[in-house]
Design a protein around this motif. Structure first.
Motif, PDB file in Angstrom:
ATOM      1  N   THR A 133      -0.545 -10.573   3.550  1.00 49.77           N
ATOM      2  CA  THR A 133      -1.641  -9.620   3.692  1.00 49.77           C
ATOM      3  C   THR A 133      -2.907 -10.364   4.110  1.00 49.77           C
ATOM      4  N   GLU A 134      -3.966  -9.591   4.401  1.00 53.49           N
ATOM      5  CA  GLU A 134      -5.276 -10.177   4.684  1.00 53.49           C
ATOM      6  C   GLU A 134      -6.198  -9.807   3.547  1.00 53.49           C
ATOM      7  N   THR A 135      -7.258 -10.562   3.388  1.00 51.59           N
ATOM      8  CA  THR A 135      -8.260 -10.156   2.411  1.00 51.59           C
ATOM      9  C   THR A 135      -9.625 -10.610   2.909  1.00 51.59           C
ATOM     10  N   GLY A 136     -10.657  -9.800   2.577  1.00 50.97           N
ATOM     11  CA  GLY A 136     -12.018 -10.187   2.945  1.00 50.97           C
ATOM     12  C   GLY A 136     -12.567 -11.009   1.805  1.00 50.97           C
ATOM     13  N   ALA A 137     -13.242 -10.342   0.877  1.00 54.04           N
ATOM     14  CA  ALA A 137     -13.829 -11.047  -0.263  1.00 54.04           C
ATOM     15  C   ALA A 137     -12.784 -11.425  -1.308  1.00 54.04           C
ATOM     16  N   GLY A 138     -11.570 -10.900  -1.196  1.00 52.39           N
ATOM     17  CA  GLY A 138     -10.493 -11.347  -2.076  1.00 52.39           C
ATOM     18  C   GLY A 138     -10.017 -10.346  -3.105  1.00 52.39           C
ATOM     19  N   GLN A 139     -10.593  -9.127  -3.113  1.00 59.19           N
ATOM     20  CA  GLN A 139     -10.173  -8.155  -4.123  1.00 59.19           C
ATOM     21  C   GLN A 139      -8.730  -7.700  -3.899  1.00 59.19           C
ATOM     22  N   TRP A 140      -8.392  -7.363  -2.664  1.00 57.65           N
ATOM     23  CA  TRP A 140      -7.039  -6.928  -2.383  1.00 57.65           C
ATOM     24  C   TRP A 140      -6.060  -8.107  -2.506  1.00 57.65           C
ATOM     25  N   GLY A 141      -6.436  -9.258  -1.966  1.00 55.67           N
ATOM     26  CA  GLY A 141      -5.559 -10.427  -2.057  1.00 55.67           C
ATOM     27  C   GLY A 141      -5.222 -10.763  -3.497  1.00 55.67           C
ATOM     28  N   SER A 142      -6.205 -10.673  -4.379  1.00 56.95           N
ATOM     29  CA  SER A 142      -5.921 -11.035  -5.770  1.00 56.95           C
ATOM     30  C   SER A 142      -5.052  -9.973  -6.448  1.00 56.95           C
ATOM     31  N   ALA A 143      -5.229  -8.695  -6.094  1.00 61.45           N
ATOM     32  CA  ALA A 143      -4.365  -7.651  -6.670  1.00 61.45           C
ATOM     33  C   ALA A 143      -2.916  -7.854  -6.223  1.00 61.45           C
ATOM     34  N   LEU A 144      -2.730  -8.185  -4.941  1.00 61.42           N
ATOM     35  CA  LEU A 144      -1.364  -8.388  -4.439  1.00 61.42           C
ATOM     36  C   LEU A 144      -0.746  -9.652  -5.038  1.00 61.42           C
ATOM     37  N   ALA A 145      -1.550 -10.697  -5.184  1.00 62.30           N
ATOM     38  CA  ALA A 145      -1.058 -11.941  -5.787  1.00 62.30           C
ATOM     39  C   ALA A 145      -0.583 -11.676  -7.223  1.00 62.30           C
ATOM     40  N   PHE A 146      -1.366 -10.919  -7.954  1.00 65.99           N
ATOM     41  CA  PHE A 146      -1.020 -10.543  -9.330  1.00 65.99           C
ATOM     42  C   PHE A 146       0.325  -9.802  -9.367  1.00 65.99           C
ATOM     43  N   ALA A 147       0.491  -8.828  -8.469  1.00 65.47           N
ATOM     44  CA  ALA A 147       1.709  -8.011  -8.466  1.00 65.47           C
ATOM     45  C   ALA A 147       2.925  -8.824  -8.014  1.00 65.47           C
ATOM     46  N   CYS A 148       2.763  -9.628  -6.970  1.00 64.04           N
ATOM     47  CA  CYS A 148       3.880 -10.444  -6.467  1.00 64.04           C
ATOM     48  C   CYS A 148       4.380 -11.383  -7.551  1.00 64.04           C
TER      49      CYS A 148
END
Ligand SMILES: *Cc1c(COP(=O)(O)O)cnc(C)c1O
Length: 453
Positions: A133-148
């Motif tokens: 995935t892509e992330t700007g400030a990191g909110q989505w990236g961190s949510a996906l990292a948590f779930a993965c």
């Protein structure tokens, strides 16, 4: 004194997501292929998304069962509290009752894991080993990292280079949950290498990061791509927010007059609002439902309702949405999650049908409301969330004038613990308000893809 927190038990986590497509008075406009401009089918999306999610994207079923594995993970932080902001009401001297649905209690600190967990589950179920995935400030990236991490799936996040360098803490969150995070543009993809060849110091952009994440997924058999907002299946997963809220209001014998959420891609707003929109369509309720956006990126209040690309790099299918043009570059406001040129097609459709409203605010009044809220309620909201807080505050202040005891609810989409730099600027009087660049937007809108309708 009334209860401050209206809590549900784990058993009361919804058992199905609500799909608004089943109740729309008019169907959604189709998604179009970027080259042929003809409606796309499920197979067109299969290289980058698992079929389970593609089918949800187009499903017309009203209720879609939440797999028990997903509900088990939701139990880590759901049901989230519905909180009565009683101290803030007093401070504002309003007769209104203000409630907020507090999504900041999830481990990544926002609503985003509601969909991240579901998306990873469906990928894993189809044998996907790795998600990009892509992330700007990191909110989505961190949510996906948590779930993965919870499902044992590898996670690779392309993070816009400026944020990667200037905001290292969310990157550290992602790495702590075991994800691989690279600065985009990177050497890992053709798209990244070609940009670096032209401009080795490129600061990156969300559009570039999307291109890299999609290319990575499309060129690896064991890998799919994941998106954190905008699409129908993302909004579907977020409806747990509104479904819980309905139950919580039932518990205290109230029903909101006004429902408010901030909008970037539209997912947290829709997550709270869609079950209430259903009550408007099906039961004739008169609820006012308000989407709040930044003046610096006013997709709904100033954009055009047209077909446009979902990304800056013109790679995605065409979505009919209120858009500022895919190459619109919003000013660097601190609510990074709201700097998206378009808006979820479902949210746009409801807006065009007159079922929801939209307002826009500058960031200084938004931070003023955030600080007012924090001083009364204690929690420090994300700058994105603060947009909803401003709208709730204005509604409550109007009630002070009129004497009406309206029931107001807003989605508190996340906490602001990683955004204290923005608070510092506000408190020192260094935040700029950005005027809407009318000229520039007219110019970018002239470059929209031409689609006959
Ligand atoms: C990402 C984000 C948003 C904006 O995204 P939507 O899809 O519009 O919800 C809002 N609030 C928070 C806290 C976020 O992290």
């Amino acid at each position: 004194m009334p209860d401050i927190k209206i809590m549900l038990s784990e058993e009361e986590i919804p058992k199905a997501w609500y799909n608004i497509q089943a109740d729309l008075p008019k169907p959604l406009p189709p998604v179009l292929h970027p080259a042929t401009k003809k409606p796309i089918g499920p197979d067109d999306l299969a290289p980058i998304f698992p079929m389970g999610l593609i089918l949800q994207e187009v499903s017309q079923e009203r209720w879609i069962e939440i797999p028990s594995e997903v509900r088990e993970v939701y139990k880590i932080w759901r049901p989230t509290p519905l909180v009565r902001a009683i101290r803030w009401e007093k401070q504002l001297r309003t007769p209104a009752k203000i409630y907020y649905k507090w999504e900041g209690v999830s481990p990544p600190g926002s609503h985003k894991p509601n969909t991240a967990v579901a998306q990873v589950f469906y990928n894993k179920a189809e044998g996907v080993r790795r998600i990009t995935t892509e992330t700007g400030a990191g909110q989505w990236g961190s949510a996906l990292a948590f779930a993965c991490n919870l499902f044992g799936v590898e996670c690779k996040v392309y993070m816009v280079r400026v944020s990667y360098e200037q905001k290292p803490y969310r990157r550290v969150l992602m790495e702590t949950w075991g994800a691989k995070c690279v600065a985009s543009p990177s050497e890992d993809t053709q798209a990244g290498r070609s940009i670096l060849a032209k401009d080795p110091d490129s600061p990156g952009s969300l559009g570039i990061a999307i291109s890299e994440a999609v290319e990575d997924a499309a060129t690896h058999d064991d890998t799919k791509y994941s998106l954190g907002s905008v699409l129908n299946h993302v909004l579907l997963h977020q409806t747990v927010i509104g479904l819980e809220t309905l139950k919580q209001f039932e518990r205290v014998g109230e029903y909101p007059d006004v429902v408010i959420g901030c909008v970037g891609g539209g997912s947290n707003f829709a997550g709270l609002a869609l079950p209430f929109v259903r009550d408007k369509i099906v039961e004739g309720k008169k609820t006012r439902i308000i989407a709040v956006e930044p003046t610096a990126c006013p997709s709904m209040t100033k954009g055009l309702y047209r077909y446009d690309f979902g990304d800056t790099a013109c790679m995605t299918p065409l979505l009919k949405m209120f858009t500022l043009g895919h190459d619109f570059m919003p000013a660097p406001i601190h609510a990074g999650g709201l700097r998206y040129h378009g808006m979820a097609p479902i949210v746009c459709h409801l807006y065009a049908l007159g079922l929801i409203e939209a307002v826009a605010y500058h960031q200084n009044p938004v931070f003023e409301a955030a600080v007012s809220f924090a001083r009364a309620e204690g929690f420090i909201p994300a700058p994105e969330t603060a947009h909803a807080i401003r709208a709730a505050m204005d509604e409550a202040l109007r009630c002070r004038e009129s004497g009406e005891a309206k029931v107001i609810v807003f989605n508190a989409s996340g906490h602001g613990h990683f955004d204290l730099g923005a608070y510092e600027k506000y408190l020192r009087g260094q935040l700029e308000d950005y005027e809407y660049p009318e000229e520039k937007v007219r110019e970018t809108l002239s470059r929209l893809p031409v689609v006959e309708e």
